[in-house]
Design an enzyme around this catalytic site. Structure first.
Site, short mmCIF file in Angstrom:
data_model
loop_
_atom_site.label_atom_id
_atom_site.label_comp_id
_atom_site.label_asym_id
_atom_site.label_seq_id
_atom_site.Cartn_x
_atom_site.Cartn_y
_atom_site.Cartn_z
N GLY A 49 -62.49 -87.14 26.99
CA GLY A 49 -62.86 -87.12 28.39
C GLY A 49 -64.09 -87.98 28.58
O GLY A 49 -64.76 -88.35 27.59
N GLN A 54 -71.85 -90.54 32.52
CA GLN A 54 -71.95 -91.07 31.16
C GLN A 54 -71.89 -92.60 31.15
O GLN A 54 -72.29 -93.21 30.16
CB GLN A 54 -70.84 -90.51 30.27
CG GLN A 54 -71.01 -89.04 29.93
CD GLN A 54 -69.93 -88.57 29.00
OE1 GLN A 54 -68.84 -88.20 29.44
NE2 GLN A 54 -70.20 -88.59 27.70
N GLU A 146 -66.49 -81.55 30.55
CA GLU A 146 -66.62 -82.71 31.46
C GLU A 146 -67.31 -82.33 32.77
O GLU A 146 -68.14 -83.07 33.28
CB GLU A 146 -65.24 -83.32 31.75
CG GLU A 146 -64.56 -83.93 30.53
CD GLU A 146 -65.46 -84.83 29.72
OE1 GLU A 146 -66.27 -85.59 30.28
OE2 GLU A 146 -65.37 -84.76 28.48
ZN ZN Z 1 -69.43 -85.27 26.68
#
Ligand code: ZN
Length: 192
Positions: A49, A54, A146
């Site tokens: 994921g 990120q 996530e």
């Molecule tokens: Zn992660």
């Protein structure tokens, strides 16, 4: 499409609470091509994921995809799923299990995290259509991981026994066999 740089632990973007996206905004070429990049970056890094913050965009979008994943060979497959503005809630009275997690933003570290064994996931898909489903077992753990990212939370924040922390090499050497046996039992009890 492009592979984007993944932020690692210590970068402030990982601690930002991501913002909701409106439907019109989501459907714009900017965010549609961002989603393509998110998926391409996740696949390139063999992630199960990846959350938007990120890759340095603090908006509430994440991708999940597990298909014979070499980083997590014991994980049941999950079709490619894009979640926009997701909310994940444990089902009432549900048990927790200890999930051995890793993260592309926390290089070479794994640790045990308590996760709800069944969760309800509500979100939009990439076209802004409603999604509402229940995920169980290891897959439930993946969704919780996530969605945590979008709240500025990393799995290390949830590790209750820091003695479970280990490198990937030492996970394989000392912990994987026991965890895989436990993971099979989790999947047998709760489903994927
Ligand atoms: Zn992660």
């Amino acid at each position: 499409m492009a592979i984007r740089k993944i932020a690692t632990i210590g970068h402030p973007v990982l601690r930002q609470v991501a913002r909701d996206l409106g439907r019109d905004e989501l459907l714009s070429p900017t965010w549609q091509s961002f989603i393509d990049d998110l998926v391409e970056t996740m696949h390139d890094a063999n992630g199960a994921g990846l959350a938007a913050n990120q890759i340095h965009e603090p908006v509430r979008i994440c991708a999940v995809h597990v298909k014979d994943n070499p980083r997590y060979p014991y994980k049941p497959n999950i079709p490619l799923t894009i979640l926009v503005n997701p909310v994940v809630e444990p089902l009432p009275g549900v048990e927790t299990f200890l999930n051995y997690e890793g993260c592309l933003s926390v290089p070479n570290l794994r640790g045990e995290v308590p996760r709800a064994a069944r969760v309800r996931v509500r979100a939009w898909d990439r076209e802004g259509r409603d999604l509402d489903f229940v995920a169980a077992g290891l897959s439930a753990g993946t969704y919780q991981h996530e969605v945590d990212h979008l709240l500025g939370t990393l799995f290390v924040d949830r590790v209750t026994d820091t003695r479970s922390l280990c490198t990937w090499q030492d996970f394989e050497r000392y912990h994987q066999a026991a965890f895989v046996a436990r993971a099979r039992a989790i999947v047998a009890t709760y489903g994927a």
